[in-house]
Design a protein around this motif. Structure first.
Motif, PDB file in Angstrom:
ATOM      1  N   ASP A 159       0.839  -1.203   0.000  1.00 33.67           N
ATOM      2  CA  ASP A 159       0.000   0.000   0.000  1.00 33.67           C
ATOM      3  C   ASP A 159       0.874   1.253   0.000  1.00 33.67           C
ATOM      4  O   ASP A 159       0.605   2.228  -0.708  1.00 33.67           O
ATOM      5  N   PRO A 214      -4.961  -3.323  -1.168  1.00 35.55           N
ATOM      6  CA  PRO A 214      -6.052  -2.540  -1.745  1.00 35.55           C
ATOM      7  C   PRO A 214      -5.568  -1.356  -2.577  1.00 35.55           C
ATOM      8  O   PRO A 214      -6.162  -1.043  -3.613  1.00 35.55           O
ATOM      9  N   CYS A 215      -4.479  -0.720  -2.148  1.00 28.55           N
ATOM     10  CA  CYS A 215      -3.981   0.442  -2.886  1.00 28.55           C
ATOM     11  C   CYS A 215      -3.380   0.039  -4.231  1.00 28.55           C
ATOM     12  O   CYS A 215      -3.575   0.721  -5.241  1.00 28.55           O
ATOM     13  N   THR A 225       0.193  -2.924  -9.934  1.00 24.89           N
ATOM     14  CA  THR A 225      -0.422  -1.758 -10.572  1.00 24.89           C
ATOM     15  C   THR A 225      -0.877  -2.062 -12.000  1.00 24.89           C
ATOM     16  O   THR A 225      -1.220  -1.143 -12.735  1.00 24.89           O
ATOM     17  N   CYS A 267      -6.693  -0.947 -11.272  1.00 24.74           N
ATOM     18  CA  CYS A 267      -7.998  -0.703 -11.884  1.00 24.74           C
ATOM     19  C   CYS A 267      -8.018   0.625 -12.623  1.00 24.74           C
ATOM     20  O   CYS A 267      -8.567   0.734 -13.734  1.00 24.74           O
ATOM     21  N   SER A 268      -7.401   1.641 -12.033  1.00 25.89           N
ATOM     22  CA  SER A 268      -7.337   2.957 -12.675  1.00 25.89           C
ATOM     23  C   SER A 268      -6.503   2.903 -13.949  1.00 25.89           C
ATOM     24  O   SER A 268      -6.907   3.442 -14.996  1.00 25.89           O
ATOM     25  N   ARG A 316      -8.416   0.914 -16.607  1.00 18.60           N
ATOM     26  CA  ARG A 316      -9.561   1.696 -17.089  1.00 18.60           C
ATOM     27  C   ARG A 316      -9.103   2.802 -18.042  1.00 18.60           C
ATOM     28  O   ARG A 316      -9.730   3.040 -19.091  1.00 18.60           O
ATOM     29  N   GLU A 340       1.583   4.257  -4.951  1.00 17.43           N
ATOM     30  CA  GLU A 340       1.457   5.491  -5.727  1.00 17.43           C
ATOM     31  C   GLU A 340       2.603   5.673  -6.713  1.00 17.43           C
ATOM     32  O   GLU A 340       2.416   6.166  -7.828  1.00 17.43           O
ATOM     33  N   VAL A 395      -9.764  -7.883  -3.642  1.00 17.68           N
ATOM     34  CA  VAL A 395      -8.690  -7.908  -2.650  1.00 17.68           C
ATOM     35  C   VAL A 395      -8.651  -9.310  -2.070  1.00 17.68           C
ATOM     36  O   VAL A 395      -9.620  -9.766  -1.457  1.00 17.68           O
ATOM     37  N   LEU A 414      -4.284  -2.587  -5.935  1.00 25.01           N
ATOM     38  CA  LEU A 414      -5.416  -2.993  -6.757  1.00 25.01           C
ATOM     39  C   LEU A 414      -6.153  -1.777  -7.309  1.00 25.01           C
ATOM     40  O   LEU A 414      -6.577  -1.767  -8.471  1.00 25.01           O
ATOM     41  N   SER A 415      -6.287  -0.737  -6.492  1.00 22.69           N
ATOM     42  CA  SER A 415      -6.939   0.488  -6.949  1.00 22.69           C
ATOM     43  C   SER A 415      -6.151   1.140  -8.083  1.00 22.69           C
ATOM     44  O   SER A 415      -6.722   1.602  -9.078  1.00 22.69           O
ATOM     45  N   GLU A 416      -4.810   1.174  -7.937  1.00 28.63           N
ATOM     46  CA  GLU A 416      -3.966   1.722  -9.001  1.00 28.63           C
ATOM     47  C   GLU A 416      -4.114   0.899 -10.276  1.00 28.63           C
ATOM     48  O   GLU A 416      -4.180   1.448 -11.385  1.00 28.63           O
TER      49      GLU A 416
END
Length: 241
Positions: free
Chosen positions: A39, A110-111, A86, A117-118, A121, A43, A131, A113-115
């Motif tokens: 996590d 989770p972080c 990522t 998905c972004s 997309r 970034e 997750v 996975l969020s990166e």
């Protein structure tokens, strides 16, 4: 199943001195610790691995293995990215594949996975993301034509548990594209930073075979010096239920 990361220790050093054996083991990250560590890196992760040449290296790797994955013109592939990070390997796959496919993904962070998905997309790629620990995934057995797993199993105290779970979710005859940290000076640095195994190709091949996966080949991991120094890859196939 138990998901205690402390069940198995990660070997760091082992030598015989005459009749004496000296060995040093290290406790692996607990699942929550590993999630938190990634996590914190999420970034800036994509920028770091881009500088090391991973996006191009993954594209060349995917290009090399795609001929073995074809399941008929127009037939959809069901694909799972285990430990998607990522999304670099999934993006490489999307850039090279020419037949329709549905992408699923899991990651313990989770972080990350969020990166992922972004990033997917933004490149027009849909993904069904969860997750999840890859040793206990939320997918039914015999589902996927292809599982991709890059730089994940070496983090686990018992990588064979992850390979057995991958075997479970693969269709009979389905393929695994596995990338792991090479046993090298870079691998030694990664082992110290991330508490990972330093895995030889022979050890990985043995684990794959023990898990019911037939090794089809060891494809090149790209042309960049960093990518080749860092990574080793395997293409394997599920041979039984």
């Amino acid at each position: 199943m138990s998901l205690d990361f402390n069940d198995v220790k990660i070997p760091v050093f082992e030598r015989w001195f005459g009749s004496w054996q000296v060995s040093v083991n290290r406790r692996g990250f607990e699942a929550s610790e590993l999630s938190a560590a990634y996590d914190a890196e999420a970034e800036l992760w994509e920028e770091k691995i881009a500088r090391l040449g991973f996006p191009g290296g993954y594209r060349r790797l995917v290009r090399a293995v795609l001929p073995a994955l074809s399941c008929g013109a127009g037939q959809q592939l069901d694909v799972l990215d285990c430990g998607i990070g990522t999304g670099t390997l999934s993006l490489a796959f999307a850039a090279e594949v020419r037949q329709p496919y549905a992408l699923s993904a899991v990651d313990i962070s989770p972080c990350m996975l969020s990166e992922a998905c972004s990033n997917l997309r933004d490149n027009g790629v849909s993904v069904d993301a969860s997750v999840s620990d890859i040793r206990d995934m939320p997918h039914p057995g015999n589902r996927f034509d292809l599982v991709m797993c890059a730089h994940v199993i070496e983090h686990l105290p018992d990588p064979k548990a992850a390979l057995e779970e991958i075997h479970r979710v693969l269709k009979p005859g389905g393929h695994l594209l596995l990338v792991a940290t090479r046993k090298s000076w870079i691998g030694a640095y990664i082992q110290l930073k991330w508490r990972t195994h330093r895995l030889s190709q022979d050890k990985i091949a043995g684990w794959l075979e023990d898990s019911g996966l037939e090794v089809l080949g060891i494809p090149e991991t790209g042309q960049g010096r960093w990518m080749q120094s860092w990574s080793t890859a395997f293409l394997a196939r599920k041979i039984n239920n």
